[in-house]
Write a protein that holds these residues in place. Structure first.
Motif, PDB file in Angstrom:
ATOM      1  N   GLU A 112       6.919  -8.454   0.937  1.00  0.00           N
ATOM      2  CA  GLU A 112       6.511  -9.369  -0.090  1.00  0.00           C
ATOM      3  C   GLU A 112       6.132  -8.475  -1.283  1.00  0.00           C
ATOM      4  N   ASP A 113       4.803  -7.795  -1.576  1.00  0.00           N
ATOM      5  CA  ASP A 113       4.615  -7.077  -2.336  1.00  0.00           C
ATOM      6  C   ASP A 113       4.727  -5.689  -2.432  1.00  0.00           C
ATOM      7  N   LYS A 114       6.209  -5.193  -3.073  1.00  0.00           N
ATOM      8  CA  LYS A 114       6.726  -3.846  -2.948  1.00  0.00           C
ATOM      9  C   LYS A 114       5.790  -3.030  -3.925  1.00  0.00           C
ATOM     10  N   SER A 115       4.876  -3.533  -5.012  1.00  0.00           N
ATOM     11  CA  SER A 115       4.330  -2.598  -5.690  1.00  0.00           C
ATOM     12  C   SER A 115       3.338  -1.709  -5.165  1.00  0.00           C
ATOM     13  N   ARG A 116       3.376  -1.998  -3.883  1.00  0.00           N
ATOM     14  CA  ARG A 116       1.952  -1.631  -2.905  1.00  0.00           C
ATOM     15  C   ARG A 116       2.566  -0.646  -2.065  1.00  0.00           C
ATOM     16  N   ILE A 117       3.856  -0.423  -2.074  1.00  0.00           N
ATOM     17  CA  ILE A 117       4.588   0.581  -1.267  1.00  0.00           C
ATOM     18  C   ILE A 117       5.139   1.930  -1.779  1.00  0.00           C
ATOM     19  N   ARG A 118       4.998   3.140  -0.916  1.00  0.00           N
ATOM     20  CA  ARG A 118       5.465   4.149  -1.638  1.00  0.00           C
ATOM     21  C   ARG A 118       6.511   4.545  -0.662  1.00  0.00           C
ATOM     22  N   LEU A 119       7.930   4.809  -0.910  1.00  0.00           N
ATOM     23  CA  LEU A 119       8.976   5.392   0.009  1.00  0.00           C
ATOM     24  C   LEU A 119       9.203   6.824  -0.270  1.00  0.00           C
ATOM     25  N   LEU A 171      17.104   1.939  -3.354  1.00  0.00           N
ATOM     26  CA  LEU A 171      15.925   1.471  -3.040  1.00  0.00           C
ATOM     27  C   LEU A 171      15.250   0.745  -4.181  1.00  0.00           C
ATOM     28  N   HIS A 172      15.426   1.228  -5.359  1.00  0.00           N
ATOM     29  CA  HIS A 172      14.971   0.502  -6.735  1.00  0.00           C
ATOM     30  C   HIS A 172      15.572  -0.630  -6.763  1.00  0.00           C
ATOM     31  N   SER A 173      16.596  -0.919  -6.428  1.00  0.00           N
ATOM     32  CA  SER A 173      17.366  -2.234  -6.643  1.00  0.00           C
ATOM     33  C   SER A 173      16.597  -3.258  -5.626  1.00  0.00           C
ATOM     34  N   LEU A 174      16.172  -2.734  -4.738  1.00  0.00           N
ATOM     35  CA  LEU A 174      15.416  -3.543  -3.812  1.00  0.00           C
ATOM     36  C   LEU A 174      13.973  -4.085  -4.166  1.00  0.00           C
ATOM     37  N   GLY A 175      13.393  -3.416  -5.351  1.00  0.00           N
ATOM     38  CA  GLY A 175      12.209  -3.790  -5.783  1.00  0.00           C
ATOM     39  C   GLY A 175      11.091  -2.448  -5.839  1.00  0.00           C
ATOM     40  N   PHE A 176      11.587  -1.519  -5.240  1.00  0.00           N
ATOM     41  CA  PHE A 176      10.730  -0.268  -5.059  1.00  0.00           C
ATOM     42  C   PHE A 176      10.600   0.490  -6.145  1.00  0.00           C
TER      43      PHE A 176
END
Length: 192
Positions: A112-119, A171-176
């Motif tokens: 849900e909150d992709k802003s809190r994820i680093r890949l 990955l960016h298009s998924l919201g990351f």
């Protein structure tokens, strides 16, 4: 023990809005040990700086004493499912997901909150590692309490892909929007 950045370097980076990321990724953390290193954390305690942590107790101690740090859950925590992610985000501002998660678009979409994820933007041997035994062995070695470097390669044969790059645009298009890049180690089979 051997700083790569001078105090002036850190000040200039911070003044330019660039934070220092301090890896505190040992599995083992004792309260007394943490207290002895508080002056080090005080020195870099600015909102632009962050700490990368594996031990939940350490994350709680830092949060209580140094609220301006961004606290990130290390990839070493192996947060690879929703239960682990939900638990980690109670302690950490952000979390680094292990490299194999990049190859699971269904899992990534469901966060849900992709802003809190680093890949990871790229990967080395950890992508195909069956056990990540080295993480624990480094924790022991880095405490200067003996120990040997252990690698799960001897436990199970696996495909060695060397350093690979992930499709950042996908990955960016998924919201990351947060990514971590490894530098290739000699031999180009893994990174650091």
């Amino acid at each position: 023990m051997a700083p790569e950045l001078s105090e002036r370097d850190v000040m200039q980076l911070n003044n330019a809005g660039i934070g220092l990321r301090i890896p505190l990724t040992n599995h083992d953390a004792k309260l007394q040990e943490y207290k002895s290193y508080r002056p080090f954390l005080e020195k870099y305690h600015r909102s632009v700086n962050s700490v990368i942590v594996t031990n939940d107790d350490l994350a709680e101690w830092i949060r209580a004493d140094f609220p301006d740090f961004d606290i990130e859950a290390s990839v070493i925590k192996n947060i690879d499912n929703h239960k682990k992610l939900e638990s980690a985000l109670k302690y950490y501002d952000t979390a680094v997901l292990p490299m194999p998660c990049n190859q699971d678009p269904e899992f990534l979409r469901s966060i849900e909150d992709k802003s809190r994820i680093r890949l990871f933007a790229n990967a080395g041997c950890a992508l195909t590692c069956p056990a990540r035994t080295c993480y624990r062995s480094f924790s022991t070695i880095n405490k200067f309490k003996g120990g040997d470097f252990l690698c799960s390669q001897d436990l199970k044969e696996r495909e060695q892909l060397g350093m690979i790059d992930f499709d950042i645009e996908e990955l960016h298009s998924l919201g990351f929007k947060r990514f971590k890049m490894l530098r290739a180690a000699p031999g180009n089979m893994t990174g650091f």
